[in-house]
Design an enzyme around this catalytic site. Structure first.
Site, short mmCIF file in Angstrom:
data_model
loop_
_atom_site.label_atom_id
_atom_site.label_comp_id
_atom_site.label_asym_id
_atom_site.label_seq_id
_atom_site.Cartn_x
_atom_site.Cartn_y
_atom_site.Cartn_z
N GLU A 125 48.18 36.38 49.32
CA GLU A 125 48.10 36.60 47.88
C GLU A 125 49.39 35.44 47.67
OE1 GLU A 125 47.21 38.99 44.01
OE2 GLU A 125 48.46 40.20 45.59
N GLU B 204 49.25 37.53 33.54
CA GLU B 204 47.89 38.60 34.27
C GLU B 204 49.00 40.13 33.55
OE1 GLU B 204 49.08 41.51 38.96
OE2 GLU B 204 48.91 38.67 38.03
#
Length: 223
Positions: A119, A210
């Site tokens: 990630e 986010e």
């Protein structure tokens, strides 16, 4: 008078001839900007989009025209959202817009690779919390008019594109925040590789908003 009456007849004819077409257009416009509140992925106007939420608070994601998306959140739990590409590559990303968090939130070029599962974040801006806090910088990369500090950490038994997994997480954190510009991802990937941070096969890549236990709004256009 005849011309005036003719105009009325023409207007009336037009009004009765095209209601279905107008309805179709309205429905099409509505579908393009339909709000999303539950986790999903898909394609919109030629771009891949991803919206994931753990269900906490109020989070509403909306796909706009072309590469635009918007998201608003109030007392959220945890969410990630954005538009981009799937599969991605070491591409140059251009984006613009507004990012207005109140609390902990990130604006980043964000994505995954597989084999190995990684990630990654190329962090352009953030709210009240710098995610590199407590980490030791492995080095720096200068790209697109700015300097980024590089970090790596391991996530143990965390959500991923392959389910709950243990995986490495790579970060390039811009030392001076910005909202809008060009991100040459190849420069970051090369810098990570030089530090021994291996990546795998590109999965999706988005310009992500986010949020974590915060509120705010964001409207971003990618290209």
């Amino acid at each position: 008078m005849k011309l005036f009456l003719a105009a009325i007849v023409l207007c009336a004819t037009a009004a009765t001839a095209f209601p279905s077409e107008l309805a179709q257009r309205a429905a099409g416009d509505l579908s393009k900007r339909q709000s999303i509140t539950t986790s999903q992925t898909g394609t919109n106007n030629g771009y891949y989009y991803s919206f994931w939420t753990n269900g906490g608070g109020e989070v509403t994601y909306t796909n706009g025209d072309n590469g635009e998306y918007s998201v608003t959140w109030v007392d959220c739990g945890d969410f990630t959202s954005g538009k981009g590409w799937n599969p991605a590559n070491a591409q140059t990303v251009t984006y613009s817009g507004e990012f207005n968090p109140s609390g902990n939130a990130y604006l980043a070029v964000y994505g995954w690779t597989t084999d190995p599962l990684v990630e990654y974040y190329i962090l352009e801006s953030y709210g009240t919390y710098n995610p590199s806090s407590g980490l030791t910088s492995l080095g720096q990369v200068t790209s697109d008019g700015g300097t980024y500090d590089i970090y790596s950490t391991q996530r143990v038994n965390q959500p991923s594109i392959e389910g709950t997994s243990t995986f490495n997480q790579y970060w390039s954190v811009r030392t001076e925040k910005r909202v809008g510009g060009t991100v040459t991802t190849a420069n970051h990937f090369a810098a990570w590789k030089a530090l021994g941070l291996e990546m795998g096969t590109y999965n999706y890549m988005i310009v992500s908003t986010e949020g974590y236990e915060s509120s705010g709004s964001s409207t971003i256009t990618v290209s």
